[in-house]
Design a protein around this motif. Structure first.
Motif, short mmCIF file in Angstrom:
data_model
loop_
_atom_site.label_atom_id
_atom_site.label_comp_id
_atom_site.label_asym_id
_atom_site.label_seq_id
_atom_site.Cartn_x
_atom_site.Cartn_y
_atom_site.Cartn_z
N VAL A 126 10.90 -8.13 3.23
CA VAL A 126 11.30 -6.83 3.17
C VAL A 126 10.27 -5.97 2.92
CG1 VAL A 126 13.07 -5.32 2.23
CG2 VAL A 126 13.55 -7.63 2.16
N PHE A 127 9.95 -4.95 3.48
CA PHE A 127 9.01 -3.79 3.46
C PHE A 127 9.71 -2.59 2.46
CE2 PHE A 127 5.17 -2.86 5.88
CZ PHE A 127 4.95 -4.29 6.46
N GLY A 128 9.27 -2.18 1.18
CA GLY A 128 9.71 -1.27 0.47
C GLY A 128 9.02 -0.05 1.18
N SER A 129 9.00 1.13 0.23
CA SER A 129 7.97 2.29 0.45
C SER A 129 6.43 2.27 -0.48
CB SER A 129 8.42 3.65 0.21
OG SER A 129 8.92 3.68 -1.21
N LEU A 130 5.71 3.00 -0.37
CA LEU A 130 4.65 2.94 -1.47
C LEU A 130 4.76 3.14 -2.85
CD1 LEU A 130 3.73 5.91 -2.20
CD2 LEU A 130 2.58 6.15 -0.04
N HIS A 131 6.25 3.43 -3.13
CA HIS A 131 6.55 3.82 -4.29
C HIS A 131 6.75 2.70 -5.30
CE1 HIS A 131 7.62 7.21 -1.56
NE2 HIS A 131 6.92 7.91 -2.60
N LYS A 132 6.09 2.65 -6.45
CA LYS A 132 6.29 1.57 -7.39
C LYS A 132 7.67 1.29 -7.83
CE LYS A 132 4.05 2.08 -11.26
NZ LYS A 132 2.75 2.49 -12.12
N GLY A 148 17.93 -13.81 -1.46
CA GLY A 148 16.47 -13.99 -1.67
C GLY A 148 15.56 -13.44 -0.71
N GLY A 149 13.99 -13.74 -1.00
CA GLY A 149 13.20 -13.14 0.03
C GLY A 149 11.99 -12.86 -0.61
N PHE A 150 11.07 -12.07 0.04
CA PHE A 150 10.08 -11.25 -0.27
C PHE A 150 9.97 -9.91 -0.29
CE2 PHE A 150 7.81 -15.18 1.96
CZ PHE A 150 8.29 -15.97 0.97
N VAL A 151 9.80 -9.17 -1.11
CA VAL A 151 9.68 -7.65 -0.90
C VAL A 151 8.27 -7.16 -1.40
CG1 VAL A 151 10.71 -5.68 -2.24
CG2 VAL A 151 12.03 -7.71 -2.05
N GLY A 152 7.88 -6.00 -0.57
CA GLY A 152 6.79 -5.56 -0.66
C GLY A 152 6.74 -3.96 -1.14
N LYS A 153 5.67 -3.49 -2.20
CA LYS A 153 5.35 -2.16 -2.31
C LYS A 153 4.23 -1.92 -1.11
CE LYS A 153 1.85 0.10 -3.92
NZ LYS A 153 2.15 1.19 -3.06
N VAL A 154 4.50 -1.04 -0.31
CA VAL A 154 3.86 -0.64 0.97
C VAL A 154 2.62 0.17 0.31
CG1 VAL A 154 3.58 0.76 2.97
CG2 VAL A 154 5.59 -0.54 2.65
N ASN A 155 1.50 -0.45 0.81
CA ASN A 155 -0.01 0.32 0.88
C ASN A 155 -0.32 1.02 2.13
OD1 ASN A 155 -0.29 -2.85 -0.30
ND2 ASN A 155 -0.71 -1.52 -1.97
N MET A 156 -0.63 2.33 1.73
CA MET A 156 -1.23 3.23 2.52
C MET A 156 -2.06 4.31 2.10
SD MET A 156 2.93 4.43 3.87
CE MET A 156 2.23 5.79 4.94
N GLU A 166 -1.60 7.31 -0.77
CA GLU A 166 -2.14 6.95 -2.34
C GLU A 166 -3.52 6.87 -2.17
OE1 GLU A 166 0.24 3.43 -3.10
OE2 GLU A 166 -0.39 2.33 -1.21
N THR A 167 -4.08 7.00 -3.44
CA THR A 167 -5.80 6.71 -3.57
C THR A 167 -5.59 5.17 -3.66
OG1 THR A 167 -5.69 6.66 -5.84
CG2 THR A 167 -6.03 8.64 -5.04
N THR A 168 -6.98 4.63 -3.09
CA THR A 168 -7.11 3.12 -3.17
C THR A 168 -6.92 2.63 -4.63
OG1 THR A 168 -9.06 3.66 -1.59
CG2 THR A 168 -9.05 1.47 -2.63
N GLU A 169 -7.30 3.33 -5.64
CA GLU A 169 -7.37 2.93 -7.21
C GLU A 169 -5.73 2.61 -7.36
OE1 GLU A 169 -9.12 5.48 -6.15
OE2 GLU A 169 -10.92 4.02 -6.18
N GLN A 170 -5.17 3.76 -7.32
CA GLN A 170 -3.68 3.84 -7.50
C GLN A 170 -2.93 2.62 -6.77
OE1 GLN A 170 -2.62 6.30 -10.12
NE2 GLN A 170 -1.03 4.52 -10.14
N SER A 171 -3.31 2.70 -5.48
CA SER A 171 -2.50 1.70 -4.59
C SER A 171 -2.78 0.30 -5.17
CB SER A 171 -3.10 1.77 -3.23
OG SER A 171 -2.44 0.78 -2.31
N LEU A 172 -3.88 -0.12 -5.66
CA LEU A 172 -4.33 -1.35 -6.06
C LEU A 172 -3.59 -1.60 -7.40
CD1 LEU A 172 -7.92 -1.66 -4.83
CD2 LEU A 172 -5.81 -2.93 -3.93
N ALA A 173 -3.57 -0.76 -8.28
CA ALA A 173 -3.18 -0.79 -9.68
C ALA A 173 -1.73 -1.02 -9.63
CB ALA A 173 -3.59 0.60 -10.48
N ASP A 174 -1.08 -0.17 -8.60
CA ASP A 174 0.47 -0.40 -8.66
C ASP A 174 0.90 -1.59 -8.02
OD1 ASP A 174 0.62 2.40 -9.79
OD2 ASP A 174 1.25 3.34 -7.74
#
Ligand code: GUN
Ligand code: FE
Length: 427
Positions: A126-132, A148-156, A166-174
């Protein structure tokens, strides 16, 4: 419940793509959530088993949806006159921006989890959105549901609107925060590294994501080669790489950990070879390919090359939740590919399509998607009595369900031997 349960019904599953295994009024013997064996008559060994009898209903492995966008649920079915990039700009991005609001996220995500249950997809990628925070809510709801499954915070962090970037730093930190919190929280639900696609992510962001995937041993999901315009855009952004797989590989996102690539329509031979060598999954989402005018996935080419392949709804690029419908559409598309290829790429058969949506996709999650010994008992009970005439073979009944059935015939869903109750919808 006693230690042994014998689930009785009209049993079908695929252990190989070529054919269905069938047991008329058979028994699937389940111990501690796992299939011990499937038999036609109970032996002395199974005398103590509790019998759960589904009568004439079909008993089949449940579905594995390998690609779905949870925050696109609310506008499913809209924007179908657009091609991929326009559809993202006008529909996907404005809707996904709403998931900065946790209350909205809880409402919509409770429906997504409910509908995975409703349509019999017991495991999903599952894709989520970029929001933590919204991603946490989605992870929690899936864990609570028993699915069950896999769930991702999207990065963009590039080529995205100001309201959804999002900024690179925030995206990686989240992303790392979610990884730390959820990597070991549940053995059914894992966080997943999810760069949206190459046009949305800079190389330094993707390198950082590859690093997180490796350190937390997390799966990776993204889009690969979905539309000509997308592929051309990627090449313009990265002329130094021959194809998108090489970009992902450079960043540690191409098979270094379990990897799921949605679409794979225009992959060159080298990319396909690497996918096969590394066991990188390709996901066929036929409805999305049709809707955004992406094209047709050459499924047989990937299968012949040895690439592991599964099926996805790709809500809301695809508008159809039911993996049984996705199976039949995958067969339909494969016939068009057969014509277009001068009859080079043989069409899929019905058991092949079923295998893709059950055992092949399920292999991402361990031993799931079949009733062979040692497989987790993830199963659906199907009442097909209203679908047509009687007196058909079990294979014909399952074929008819795949072509004409959907959620309305699913009467029970099991995960790891446990009946899953209907998830609550938050209003
Ligand atoms: N490529 C990048 N983002 C998306 C998306 O949300 N849906 C689909 N189908 N393709 C994408
Ligand atoms: Fe997608």
């Amino acid at each position: 419940m006693s230690a042994l349960t014998a689930f009785r019904g009209q049993v079908l599953y695929t252990s190989v793509p070529e054919k269905f295994e069938t047991f008329e009024k058979g028994y699937v013997i389940v111990e501690e959530g796992k299939v011990q064996t499937v038999v036609s008559t109970l032996s002395e060994d199974h005398k103590a088993a509790e019998i759960v009898d589904f009568g004439d209903k079909l008993l089949i492995p449940s579905f594995m949806d390998l690609h779905i966008h949870a925050p696109q649920y609310a506008y499913n079915g809209l924007g179908m006159d657009e091609e991929l990039v326009g559809w993202l700009d006008r529909y996907a991005f404005p809707e996904e921006a709403k998931f900065s609001d946790p209350d909205y996220a809880r409402k919509i995500y409770s429906r997504v989890v409910h509908d995975l249950w409703k349509y019999g997809s017991t495991r999903a990628v599952v894709f989520g959105s970029l929001h933590k925070e919204a991603t946490r809510i989605l992870l929690d709801l899936l864990i609570e549901s028993g699915l069950g499954g896999f769930v991702g915070k999207v990065n963009m962090n590039r080529n995205s609107p100001g309201f959804l970037i999002e900024t690179t730093e925030q995206s990686l930190a989240d992303t790392e925060e979610i990884a730390r919190e959820y990597a070991n929280r549940s053995d059914m639900v894992k966080p997943c590294i999810t760069p949206r696609f190459i046009p949305s992510c800079t190389l330094d962001l993707m390198e950082g994501l590859g690093d997180i995937a490796e350190r937390y041993n997390l799966p990776v999901q993204t889009h690969l080669s979905e539309a000509v315009a997308e592929v051309e855009w990627s090449r313009q952004l990265h002329p130094e790489f021959e194809y998108d797989g090489a970009v992902y590989d450079h960043c540690g996102l191409f098979g270094q950990t379990p990897t799921i690539m949605a679409h794979c329509l225009f992959c060159p031979e080298d990319e396909i070879r690497i996918m096969a060598e590394r066991g990188i999954f390709g996901v066929h989402c036929p409805y999305a390919n049709l809707n955004v005018s992406g094209g047709m996935m050459p499924m047989r080419k990937l299968l012949d090359a040895g690439v592991p392949v599964g099926l996805g709804s790709d809500i809301a690029g695809g508008h159809v939740f039911s993996l049984s419908n996705v199976m039949s559409m995958a067969v339909c598309i494969s016939k068009m590919v057969w014509h277009q290829s001068g009859k080079k790429y043989k069409p899929l058969t019905t058991p092949e399509a079923f295998y893709l949506g059950t055992k092949s996709g399920g292999s991402l999650f361990g031993k799931v998607g079949s009733f062979e010994p040692g497989y987790e008992f993830d199963a659906l009970v199907i009442d097909d009595s209203e679908l047509g005439d009687s007196g058909r073979s079990l294979e014909e009944r399952l074929q008819r369900y795949i072509y004409t059935g959907d959620d309305r015939q699913i009467v029970e869903r099991y995960v790891r031997g446990r009946k899953i109750r209907e998830p609550e919808i938050v209003h």
